[in-house]
Design an enzyme around this catalytic site. Structure first.
Site, PDB file in Angstrom:
ATOM      1  N   HIS A   1     -14.605  -7.923 -91.324  1.00 30.90           N
ATOM      2  CA  HIS A   1     -13.660  -6.842 -91.020  1.00 30.90           C
ATOM      3  C   HIS A   1     -14.349  -5.766 -90.179  1.00 30.90           C
ATOM      4  O   HIS A   1     -14.478  -4.619 -90.622  1.00 30.90           O
ATOM      5  CB  HIS A   1     -13.142  -6.214 -92.322  1.00 30.90           C
ATOM      6  CG  HIS A   1     -12.518  -7.185 -93.292  1.00 30.90           C
ATOM      7  ND1 HIS A   1     -12.365  -6.914 -94.631  1.00 30.90           N
ATOM      8  CD2 HIS A   1     -11.999  -8.427 -93.104  1.00 30.90           C
ATOM      9  CE1 HIS A   1     -11.771  -7.931 -95.234  1.00 30.90           C
ATOM     10  NE2 HIS A   1     -11.554  -8.884 -94.331  1.00 30.90           N
TER      11      HIS A   1
ATOM     12  N   GLU B   1     -22.218  -7.472 -70.670  1.00 34.64           N
ATOM     13  CA  GLU B   1     -22.591  -8.777 -71.234  1.00 34.64           C
ATOM     14  C   GLU B   1     -21.422  -9.543 -71.859  1.00 34.64           C
ATOM     15  O   GLU B   1     -21.551 -10.718 -72.171  1.00 34.64           O
ATOM     16  CB  GLU B   1     -23.719  -8.620 -72.253  1.00 34.64           C
ATOM     17  CG  GLU B   1     -23.318  -7.875 -73.502  1.00 34.64           C
ATOM     18  CD  GLU B   1     -24.401  -7.970 -74.586  1.00 34.64           C
ATOM     19  OE1 GLU B   1     -24.385  -7.109 -75.463  1.00 34.64           O
ATOM     20  OE2 GLU B   1     -25.233  -8.879 -74.542  1.00 34.64           O
TER      21      GLU B   1
ATOM     22  N   HIS C   1      -6.537  -6.943 -89.695  1.00 32.98           N
ATOM     23  CA  HIS C   1      -7.330  -7.534 -90.780  1.00 32.98           C
ATOM     24  C   HIS C   1      -8.812  -7.687 -90.397  1.00 32.98           C
ATOM     25  O   HIS C   1      -9.675  -7.147 -91.064  1.00 32.98           O
ATOM     26  CB  HIS C   1      -6.718  -8.887 -91.186  1.00 32.98           C
ATOM     27  CG  HIS C   1      -7.419  -9.538 -92.334  1.00 32.98           C
ATOM     28  ND1 HIS C   1      -6.778 -10.133 -93.383  1.00 32.98           N
ATOM     29  CD2 HIS C   1      -8.744  -9.691 -92.610  1.00 32.98           C
ATOM     30  CE1 HIS C   1      -7.644 -10.604 -94.265  1.00 32.98           C
ATOM     31  NE2 HIS C   1      -8.864 -10.349 -93.802  1.00 32.98           N
TER      32      HIS C   1
ATOM     33  N   HIS D   1     -16.130 -14.887 -91.127  1.00 26.20           N
ATOM     34  CA  HIS D   1     -15.010 -13.947 -91.124  1.00 26.20           C
ATOM     35  C   HIS D   1     -15.505 -12.599 -91.615  1.00 26.20           C
ATOM     36  O   HIS D   1     -16.266 -12.535 -92.586  1.00 26.20           O
ATOM     37  CB  HIS D   1     -13.892 -14.467 -92.035  1.00 26.20           C
ATOM     38  CG  HIS D   1     -12.837 -13.456 -92.330  1.00 26.20           C
ATOM     39  ND1 HIS D   1     -12.068 -12.874 -91.352  1.00 26.20           N
ATOM     40  CD2 HIS D   1     -12.434 -12.902 -93.500  1.00 26.20           C
ATOM     41  CE1 HIS D   1     -11.227 -12.014 -91.912  1.00 26.20           C
ATOM     42  NE2 HIS D   1     -11.431 -12.014 -93.207  1.00 26.20           N
TER      43      HIS D   1
ATOM     44  N   GLU E   1     -10.378 -17.979 -98.468  1.00 26.48           N
ATOM     45  CA  GLU E   1     -10.083 -18.333 -97.070  1.00 26.48           C
ATOM     46  C   GLU E   1     -10.640 -19.714 -96.704  1.00 26.48           C
ATOM     47  O   GLU E   1     -10.776 -20.029 -95.515  1.00 26.48           O
ATOM     48  CB  GLU E   1     -10.655 -17.280 -96.118  1.00 26.48           C
ATOM     49  CG  GLU E   1     -10.145 -15.862 -96.332  1.00 26.48           C
ATOM     50  CD  GLU E   1      -8.664 -15.655 -96.038  1.00 26.48           C
ATOM     51  OE1 GLU E   1      -7.983 -16.633 -95.663  1.00 26.48           O
ATOM     52  OE2 GLU E   1      -8.195 -14.530 -96.203  1.00 26.48           O
TER      53      GLU E   1
HETATM   54  O1  2HA Z   1     -12.566 -12.715 -98.868  1.00 27.69           O
HETATM   55  O2  2HA Z   1     -11.878 -11.041 -96.350  1.00 27.69           O
HETATM   56  O3  2HA Z   1      -9.617 -12.302 -95.897  1.00 27.69           O
HETATM   57  C1  2HA Z   1     -11.971 -11.506 -98.626  1.00 27.69           C
HETATM   58  C2  2HA Z   1     -11.325 -11.522 -97.297  1.00 27.69           C
HETATM   59  C3  2HA Z   1     -10.023 -12.186 -97.207  1.00 27.69           C
HETATM   60 ZN    ZN Z   2     -10.659 -10.725 -94.651  1.00 31.41          ZN
END
Ligand code: 2HA
Ligand code: ZN
Length: 270
Positions: free
Chosen positions: A141, A169, A210, A139, A116
Site C-alpha cells: 500500500h 528512470e 488500495h 502487494h 490475497e
Molecule cells: O493482506 O493488503 O489486500 C492485507 C492486504 C489485503
Molecule cells: Zn492490500
C-alpha cells in the site's frame, strides 16, 4: 538438513518485509508477498514429504501444481516478520491436483497464507507465461501511489505517462507501464482474475484506492520496481498543484529508449 532460517531465500524475504514496513507501505497487516522456490533449494532445508497441514485454497491452478511458495500469513504484520518468521510466514507446496496447499513449514500458530492468495497465484501463472524467470508477486500500500488514484485519471495510458514524466528512470524501469484496476473487493477470486489479466501486459498493476501489485524475478528487483513507481507518484503529488513549466517530452523518452535498449508500451508515446 540445514537450518531454514539461514536460507538465502528466507533471509531475503525477512529483509524485504522489514524494509517495506520501514517504507510505510505495509501498515498493520497490509501487504503480502509470495516467492516461488525451486524444489532443489527447498530440499536442502526441509523434508518435502513431511506435510504439517493441508490448507484449501478455494481455487484450481493446473500450472502451479507441485510448486513451492514462501508466502506471508493472513492477518500477520510485516513489522513482526523479522522477530518471528515461523509464525508470520509459511512455506507450502501446491498439491498435485492444483486445488490445495500442503504446509511444510511456518504459520506456526495455526495460521494460513494471505487472503490475497488467489491474486498471487493467478498472477504467478500469468507472468510465468510471458516470463519463465518470474519468481515474485508483491502487494503493498505505497502511500503516494495510493493517493494518486484519488486525483489522477485511472486511464492506464494517462496514468503511465504521468509516472514516466515524473523521473527520467521510470520508462527504463517499467517500459510496459502500469496497468490499473478500478476499486474492487479485495481477497476474492474476481480481483485475482482481473489482476492476472492485467499482469499479461505489465509487471505493475495498481488497485485504485488500495495499493499495487508488482512482479519480478527476485525480491530486490520487484521491490525496486514498486519503489521507482512510488517515487514518481510522490513527485507527481508534489507538483500536481503547481504551474508546470517543463516536463520530460516524448522526444526525450525516445532518446531514453535508444540509450537503454528498452521500448515503451506500444502506442503510449507519440
Ligand atoms: O493482506 O493488503 O489486500 C492485507 C492486504 C489485503
Ligand atoms: Zn492490500
Amino acid at each position: 538438513m540445514k537450518d531454514i532460517l539461514t536460507a538465502p531465500f528466507m533471509q531475503e524475504m525477512i529483509h524485504t518485509c522489514t524494509n517495506m514496513y520501514a517504507h510505510g507501505w505495509d501498515e498493520r497487516n497490509g501487504g503480502n508477498i509470495s516467492l516461488l522456490l525451486d524444489e532443489e533449494e527447498v530440499k536442502e532445508y526441509l523434508d518435502v514429504f513431511k506435510i504439517i497441514r493441508k490448507i484449501p485454497t478455494g481455487f484450481y491452478t493446473k500450472e502451479l501444481a507441485g510448486k513451492y511458495f514462501l508466502v506471508t500469513g493472513t492477518g500477520k504484520y510485516f513489522k513482526n516478520v523479522e522477530r518471528d518468521p515461523e509464525n508470520n510466514l509459511g512455506l507450502f507446496r501446491i498439491n498435485e491436483y492444483g486445488d490445495g496447499a500442503e504446509l511444510l513449514w511456518g504459520y506456526s500458530q495455526g495460521g494460513r497464507f494471505t487472503s490475497e492468495l488467489p491474486a498471487h497465484l493467478m498472477s504467478h501463472e500469468a507472468r510465468l507465461r510471458v516470463d519463465p524467470e518470474n519468481r515474485v508477486v508483491m502487494h503493498s500500500h505505497p502511500t503516494n501511489l495510493l493517493a494518486m488514484t484519488y486525483v489522477h485519471d485511472l486511464d492506464e495510458k494517462a496514468f503511465t505517462r504521468t509516472l514516466w514524466q515524473m523521473s527520467t528512470e521510470c520508462i527504463v524501469v517499467f517500459p510496459d507501464g502500469v496497468n490499473v484496476l478500478p476499486w474492487m473487493l479485495c481477497g476474492t477470486n474476481e480481483i485475482g482474475e482481473a489482476t492476472a489479466e492485467k499482469m499479461k501486459t505489465a509487471r505493475l498493476v495498481v488497485w485504485a484506492q488500495h495499493g499495487i501489485y508488482g512482479c519480478g524475478k527476485d525480491l530486490d528487483e520487484t521491490f525496486g520496481l514498486i519503489e521507482t513507481a512510488e517515487k514518481a507518484a510522490e513527485i507527481y503529488l508534489k507538483i500536481a498543484h503547481l504551474p508546470l513549466k517543463q516536463t520530460i517530452t516524448d522526444e526525450d523518452m525516445h532518446l531514453l529508449e535508444e540509450r537503454f535498449g528498452v521500448k515503451g508500451r506500444e502506442g503510449y508515446l507519440s
